[in-house]
Each structure stands twice: as C-alpha cells, then as structure tokens.
Design a protein around this motif. Structure first.
Motif, PDB file in Angstrom:
ATOM      1  N   SER A  80     -50.909  20.281 106.409  1.00  0.00           N
ATOM      2  CA  SER A  80     -50.688  20.330 107.860  1.00  0.00           C
ATOM      3  C   SER A  80     -49.753  19.212 108.307  1.00  0.00           C
ATOM      4  CB  SER A  80     -52.017  20.257 108.610  1.00  0.00           C
ATOM      5  OG  SER A  80     -52.674  19.025 108.389  1.00  0.00           O
ATOM      6  N   GLU A  83     -46.189  20.368 107.397  1.00  0.00           N
ATOM      7  CA  GLU A  83     -45.721  21.448 108.280  1.00  0.00           C
ATOM      8  C   GLU A  83     -45.331  20.911 109.654  1.00  0.00           C
ATOM      9  OE1 GLU A  83     -48.938  24.196 108.248  1.00  0.00           O
ATOM     10  OE2 GLU A  83     -48.232  25.249 106.442  1.00  0.00           O
ATOM     11  N   GLU A  84     -46.172  20.044 110.218  1.00  0.00           N
ATOM     12  CA  GLU A  84     -45.874  19.516 111.550  1.00  0.00           C
ATOM     13  C   GLU A  84     -44.653  18.596 111.505  1.00  0.00           C
ATOM     14  OE1 GLU A  84     -46.600  19.098 115.731  1.00  0.00           O
ATOM     15  OE2 GLU A  84     -47.252  20.537 114.201  1.00  0.00           O
ATOM     16  N   ALA A  87     -41.535  20.642 111.394  1.00  0.00           N
ATOM     17  CA  ALA A  87     -41.246  21.230 112.697  1.00  0.00           C
ATOM     18  C   ALA A  87     -40.604  20.226 113.652  1.00  0.00           C
ATOM     19  CB  ALA A  87     -42.533  21.788 113.315  1.00  0.00           C
ATOM     20  N   GLU A 294     -55.735  20.507 112.484  1.00  0.00           N
ATOM     21  CA  GLU A 294     -55.358  19.866 113.752  1.00  0.00           C
ATOM     22  C   GLU A 294     -55.318  18.353 113.605  1.00  0.00           C
ATOM     23  OE1 GLU A 294     -53.962  19.101 117.359  1.00  0.00           O
ATOM     24  OE2 GLU A 294     -53.974  21.023 116.303  1.00  0.00           O
ATOM     25  N   ARG A 297     -51.897  17.608 112.149  1.00  0.00           N
ATOM     26  CA  ARG A 297     -50.823  17.811 113.131  1.00  0.00           C
ATOM     27  C   ARG A 297     -50.846  16.723 114.200  1.00  0.00           C
ATOM     28  NH1 ARG A 297     -52.510  23.100 111.879  1.00  0.00           N
ATOM     29  NH2 ARG A 297     -54.018  23.183 113.572  1.00  0.00           N
ATOM     30  N   ARG A 301     -47.909  13.894 115.241  1.00  0.00           N
ATOM     31  CA  ARG A 301     -47.404  13.740 116.611  1.00  0.00           C
ATOM     32  C   ARG A 301     -47.576  12.307 117.109  1.00  0.00           C
ATOM     33  NH1 ARG A 301     -49.874  18.979 117.082  1.00  0.00           N
ATOM     34  NH2 ARG A 301     -51.740  18.084 118.025  1.00  0.00           N
TER      35      ARG A 301
END
Length: 351
Positions: A80, A83-84, A87, A294, A297, A301
């Motif tokens: 995860s 992937e984040e 992105a 989550e 991710r 962030r």
C-alpha cells in the motif's frame, strides 16, 4: 540513448530551453514547449534522475524500513505504501529489518546516504541513536505501526484496544475464563500496548492475567510455538491462547497440533493481525484486523506533506474483531460481514 542535446537539436532550440520545458518553467513559449515535447517523444528521451536530483536537491524517492518482510501484515503495508507513493509521483526503496535493531539502522543509514526525500519506519525498538539523530536533524520522517515515544515525529498507527476489549468480551461470552497471551517484544510499542490492552480487558470481567499466562515472544512463528508448548505444560493450561501477532499464532497452532490436540475443542486460539490465510486454516482463526492498507496510504500522505512543506498529520485508525471458529464459536453461525475501513482520525503533529 538520446541526450538533452539531441532533444535540443531535434526541436531547434537551446539546451536551456529544453531544461526549462522539462522542469515546467512558465517562461517558455507554447510553440517551443510543443516542439520540445514532440522531440522528447520522437527520440524516447528520459531525463537523468540522478542529475536532476543534484540540481533540485530532491530524488522523488522515499525509504521504507519495515520490521519483517516475511510477516504478511508488513507485506501488505509495503504494498500500500508503494502504490500510494507511485500515485503521488514518488518511488520507494524498501529495507527489511528482520526484527533486528542493527539491521534496521543499516537500512536507515543506507537510505539516508542515497539522498531519499523522506523516511517511513516501523521501529524494531525504542532506542536507535541513528533514528533519533535523523529526527532531530529535521529528516522528513513518519513512524508507521510502531513508534518511539518522546520523538517528535508523526505517527500513523491503529488503536487495537477497542478490538481487544471486543475479543475478551467474546471469549467471556463463550465461557472462557483462563486466558493467556503470547506477547510481542517489550522493546516495541505494539508489544507493550497489546499486553496492557489484554490485561485491562480481562480486569473489566474480574479476571487476572497471571505471570504464567504471559509468554514472551518476538513476533516470529518459532516463539509462538515455544511459548505455547510452555502453556500446555502448565499444571492448569489456559483455555485460550491469544497471540499478539499472526506469525506467533501460526506457531501456536503448530504447537497444539504437535501435541495431538485440537483447536478449539482442547484449547482455543485467537490472534492480533488478521491475514488472508486465517480463513483457510482448520478451523478459521478469530482475529483482530488492522486497516493495513489505509495505514500505509495515510503514512505516505503524511510523509509527502512533510516533504512538500505542509503540516504533517498523525493518524490513528481503530482495529476491529473478526469472529470465526477457533474459540468455540457455533460453526452454524455465519461469520459477521466485514465492516468497511473507518475514516482516519487525524491528530495534528509537529515535526
């Protein structure tokens, strides 16, 4: 391989103009921008990321040091994160600490030497001088899953206390009174927190957690096997073994089966950290599930916010209990449907 000079010649502009186009500088005319981008496409030009990092002091690369890549929880977390990060325009370099503080520090040192823009770490212990120095020096950093108390770094983690209370309530309703735990390393925040949550939940039902029912594990399967063998040798073995992570739960299951015993008929088993494999064991294992995807991710962030000059956020998400059949549940009862992952509860954190 085409160079920036080749692109300039193809587009009929200077090298400086090509550089401005590639860095999205506003002073370039639309005609020049169109010709440069067409030349880039025609020649298959790819900018030199190393040279660009020297000019901009950024590599668009994040470091991730996880505690154990063989643990399915951390495997999912790493996926995860990658992937984040992708992105958001970042790449990720992963280091596996294998639950060893010395290996953790090796990876942290190597990643910092490679000029990563920021660092995600799940600390193997609370006393790494290298990480403390990096945090104090202002290195963009986020702790994920585990953390070091007293260090001013954003933390992204789950709160399992509510789910552990639900588990103990569930076990109590099934008639279990002698409950034991295979604890994680006391040097980790998660190792200490899960034992305390379990002890507090037992007290709510007037139950104690005797020292004999606390086995010291290390988040590895072998320790789960060893601790469970000790529980089974007690004059009064526990009715339930609660493993504080998934690998220790699998080790516990091996120990029970090696004695010719059955789960849950002879001894019940529950785990912290649900994994997809648990639905395929016989019986399927009741477990506390963390919102792993989550968490990964949210950690990315928070780190990118820190790197790009925005106030970073600490995030805490609740875990949840997943009831299956390893604790004496009625096999005719369907498994409760999985609830959606909760929205993160964000707490302002300075770093």
């Amino acid at each position: 391989m085409a160079s920036i000079k080749d692109v300039a010649a193809e587009a009929g502009v200077s090298v400086a103009t090509v550089s401005r186009v590639l860095n999205d500088h506003p002073s370039v005319s639309e005609d020049a921008r169109t010709r440069v981008l067409a030349a880039v496409e025609a020649l298959g030009y790819r900018p030199n990321a190393v040279a660009r990092s020297l000019r901009t002091d950024q590599t668009r690369t994040l470091g991730l040091v996880i505690s154990d890549v063989m643990n399915p929880y951390f495997t999912e977390l790493a996926r995860s994160v990658e992937e984040e990060a992708r992105a958001l325009g970042y790449s990720v370099i992963i280091g596996n600490a294998d639950e060893r503080p010395d290996l953790q520090d090796h990876h942290v040192r190597t990643l910092l030497d490679r000029r990563i823009d920021g660092l995600l770490v799940s600390p193997t212990d609370g006393g790494s001088p290298l990480m403390l120095d990096a945090a104090r020096a202002g290195t963009p950093m986020v702790f994920v899953d585990r953390w070091i108390p007293g260090v001013d770094v954003p933390v992204v983690r789950s709160d399992g206390r509510g789910a552990v209370r639900d588990l103990v309530a569930h076990l109590h309703a099934l008639g279990h009174r002698r409950l034991a735990i295979i604890a994680g390393p006391a040097a980790t925040t998660t190792g200490r927190e899960r034992v305390e949550a379990f002890r507090e939940a037992l007290r709510a039902y007037g139950l104690e957690l005797p020292d004999a029912y606390i086995g010291q594990g290390d988040f590895q399967a072998e320790s789960g096997r060893r601790v469970t063998e000790g529980f089974l040798d007690l004059p009064e073995p526990p009715e339930v073994v609660f493993a504080a992570d998934n690998l220790m739960a699998l080790g516990a299951l091996d120990a029970v089966r090696a004695r010719g015993l059955r789960v849950p008929q002879d001894i019940a088993l529950a785990a912290f950290d649900d994994i997809p494999w648990f639905v395929h064991t016989d019986p399927p294992i009741t477990a506390v599930a963390q919102p792993t995807g989550e968490l990964g991710r949210a950690a990315v962030r928070a780190l990118v916010d820190r790197i790009e000059g925005r106030p970073p956020q600490s995030v805490t998400l609740p875990a949840r209990l997943v009831v299956r059949r390893s604790c004496g549940e009625n096999p005719a009862s369907p498994e409760p449907p999985a609830s959606p992952e909760p929205a993160p509860v964000q707490n302002r954190s300075q770093s």
